[in-house]
Design a protein around this motif. Structure first.
Motif, mmCIF file in Angstrom:
data_model
loop_
_atom_site.group_PDB
_atom_site.id
_atom_site.type_symbol
_atom_site.label_atom_id
_atom_site.label_comp_id
_atom_site.label_asym_id
_atom_site.label_seq_id
_atom_site.Cartn_x
_atom_site.Cartn_y
_atom_site.Cartn_z
ATOM 1 N N GLY A 58 -20.452 -31.567 2.281
ATOM 2 C CA GLY A 58 -21.994 -31.895 1.884
ATOM 3 C C GLY A 58 -22.129 -31.533 1.351
ATOM 4 N N SER A 59 -23.665 -31.885 0.329
ATOM 5 C CA SER A 59 -24.335 -29.915 -0.061
ATOM 6 C C SER A 59 -25.143 -30.081 0.477
ATOM 7 C CB SER A 59 -25.488 -31.162 -1.375
ATOM 8 O OG SER A 59 -24.552 -32.034 -2.461
ATOM 9 N N PHE A 60 -25.272 -29.967 1.911
ATOM 10 C CA PHE A 60 -26.659 -29.244 3.038
ATOM 11 C C PHE A 60 -26.131 -28.923 3.689
ATOM 12 C CE2 PHE A 60 -28.803 -33.055 -0.348
ATOM 13 C CZ PHE A 60 -29.204 -31.977 -0.364
ATOM 14 N N VAL A 61 -26.245 -27.303 4.051
ATOM 15 C CA VAL A 61 -25.193 -27.458 5.298
ATOM 16 C C VAL A 61 -27.106 -26.670 6.258
ATOM 17 C CG1 VAL A 61 -23.880 -25.748 6.412
ATOM 18 C CG2 VAL A 61 -23.615 -26.640 4.620
ATOM 19 N N ASP A 93 -27.779 -27.301 11.897
ATOM 20 C CA ASP A 93 -27.684 -28.704 12.761
ATOM 21 C C ASP A 93 -26.250 -29.678 12.721
ATOM 22 O OD1 ASP A 93 -29.514 -28.145 15.167
ATOM 23 O OD2 ASP A 93 -31.205 -29.228 13.625
ATOM 24 N N GLU A 94 -26.370 -28.776 11.403
ATOM 25 C CA GLU A 94 -25.322 -30.552 10.687
ATOM 26 C C GLU A 94 -24.257 -29.364 9.665
ATOM 27 O OE1 GLU A 94 -27.762 -33.238 8.930
ATOM 28 O OE2 GLU A 94 -27.963 -34.487 10.055
ATOM 29 N N PRO A 95 -23.703 -28.854 10.173
ATOM 30 C CA PRO A 95 -22.977 -27.872 9.951
ATOM 31 C C PRO A 95 -21.969 -28.247 8.253
ATOM 32 C CG PRO A 95 -22.457 -27.691 11.959
ATOM 33 C CD PRO A 95 -23.082 -28.597 11.821
ATOM 34 N N PHE A 96 -21.176 -29.998 9.357
ATOM 35 C CA PHE A 96 -20.950 -30.482 7.372
ATOM 36 C C PHE A 96 -21.936 -30.518 6.494
ATOM 37 C CE2 PHE A 96 -17.257 -29.962 10.085
ATOM 38 C CZ PHE A 96 -16.060 -29.695 9.267
ATOM 39 N N GLY A 129 -22.117 -19.406 9.634
ATOM 40 C CA GLY A 129 -24.135 -19.247 9.347
ATOM 41 C C GLY A 129 -24.086 -20.421 8.081
ATOM 42 N N PRO A 130 -25.461 -20.365 8.644
ATOM 43 C CA PRO A 130 -26.122 -21.431 6.811
ATOM 44 C C PRO A 130 -27.672 -20.256 6.601
ATOM 45 C CG PRO A 130 -27.194 -21.557 9.083
ATOM 46 C CD PRO A 130 -25.969 -21.068 9.440
ATOM 47 N N GLN A 131 -27.049 -19.223 6.759
ATOM 48 C CA GLN A 131 -27.666 -18.072 6.069
ATOM 49 C C GLN A 131 -26.911 -17.739 4.504
ATOM 50 O OE1 GLN A 131 -29.409 -14.980 9.159
ATOM 51 N NE2 GLN A 131 -27.877 -15.735 9.997
ATOM 52 N N SER A 132 -27.934 -17.410 3.720
ATOM 53 C CA SER A 132 -27.827 -16.203 2.693
ATOM 54 C C SER A 132 -28.721 -14.710 2.023
ATOM 55 C CB SER A 132 -26.886 -17.471 1.607
ATOM 56 O OG SER A 132 -28.778 -18.126 1.405
#
Lengths: 232, 232
Positions: B33-36, B39-42, B92-95
């Protein structure tokens, strides 16, 4: 006490299954030929294993080249298995009292099992051990007692019924099989050892999943029907 | 010297393959998906993994209950793999520069990899080790260099490209993938991260094997076309 039906499956203790894998069957229901010798373990029914890459039973890491659905199916063979039960004819071509004590199975010094293996025979003898973890135990027992012995040898793991066809038949007759993986090959044999006991209606006891993998080959997975969870 | 074409395949040294497994794709070609978030890795594309039992990646021995063709396919994930390469978004979700040094991945103290894992990032940092054999190495490199480093970390084994989709795309673009296992799910996502790079014609480079497993799910196995053996 039955596991609470609201418990997530992964927190319930895992039940030891009795499994059959890579059981090749002809279109006319035979799983082996009539004549089995030292040189020809499948007898004249060698067409049954056409296209089968036996290396995949140890996992696809032993293969080079393309990876197929057939390989995936074959590689289930060893996963989670702690012990095998086989008939005497799978261990070797002899029958009656043992006359050749030097015979250590078809597989040389590296049998693929790497676990205890129970060989069903009316003629018990001392176990035969290999460096890779394979130990053949020779046992005169009916299917239920053999299964109990297998579970004692490898508690908490799944038990594989390794064949041949007559041994699988006996365990089917005794309703001891939880899972069966058949490979139905597009060949006819005409005579030999049939796999299925008379009067078996698999769909009554098992949910049957089927997949075709090209070349006319079909895999069937039989899973014992689940009993509905007990509510207390 | 090229292996002699008359040598039986099993006596040739095994070539290390680059493999992708359990890559879920929607009918409209999206793999995430577009939003990772944490809490929601997919992201919103959670429907992509519907019906997937992640425990089977470690082998069917971790499962109770029925054994399916889907499980057999899933269980190829770890077989013969000695190292994984993943994109930073899978870790992980960081950038950008690391601001949360306490983040050790999505997987708690038992990451399922149990091998070295290369995390591709422009911001290198010290490796993170776990007791179960998982070690995350952080590397700023293009696909070819990352692959060389992976092979140095685990010589003679297969390398898994673990995703996400952008990472798989980069390796496809560089023609470095030997094997790909797609799971095409009967859902549409509408937006998100597409799996396939523009202009890819998979059938030119790969032999494609397909199997349907019920519920509208299809597995595709792409195997790189074999070059004809060299004769000298």
């Amino acid at each position: 006490m039955a596991a609470d039906s609201t418990t997530p499956p992964h927190t319930q203790p895992r039940r030891s299954r009795v499994r059959v894998h890579n059981m090749f069957v002809s279109l006319d229901g035979y799983a082996a030929g009539s004549f089995v010798t030292h040189d020809e373990p499948f007898g004249e029914a060698i067409a049954l294993v056409q296209g089968f890459d036996g290396r995949a039973i140890a996992g696809i890491d032993t293969l080079d080249g393309p990876l197929s659905v057939d390989h995936a199916m074959t590689s289930l063979w060893g996963q989670g298995i702690g012990v095998e039960i086989m008939g005497r004819r799978k261990f070797g071509p002899q029958s009656g009292p043992w006359t050749d004590d030097d015979w250590r199975g078809w597989w040389g010094e590296e049998p693929p099992f790497e676990t205890p293996v129970i060989v069903l025979t009316h003629h018990e003898r001392e176990p035969i051990e290999f460096d890779n973890g394979t130990v053949f135990h020779f046992l005169d027992a009916d299917p239920a007692d053999a299964l109990q012995r297998a579970r004692d040898l490898a508690p908490g793991t799944d038990v594989r019924i390794g064949g041949g066809p007559r041994t699988v038949q006996q365990f089917l007759d005794a309703d001891l099989i939880d899972f069966m993986h058949l490979v139905i090959q597009p060949v006819t044999i005409g005579s030999g050892t049939p796999l299925f006991p008379e009067g078996l209606s698999p769909a009554e006891r098992f949910d049957i999943d089927t997949v075709s993998t090209g070349g006319g080959r079909t895999h069937q997975l039989w899973n014992r029907k689940q009993e509905p969870p007990t509510r207390e």
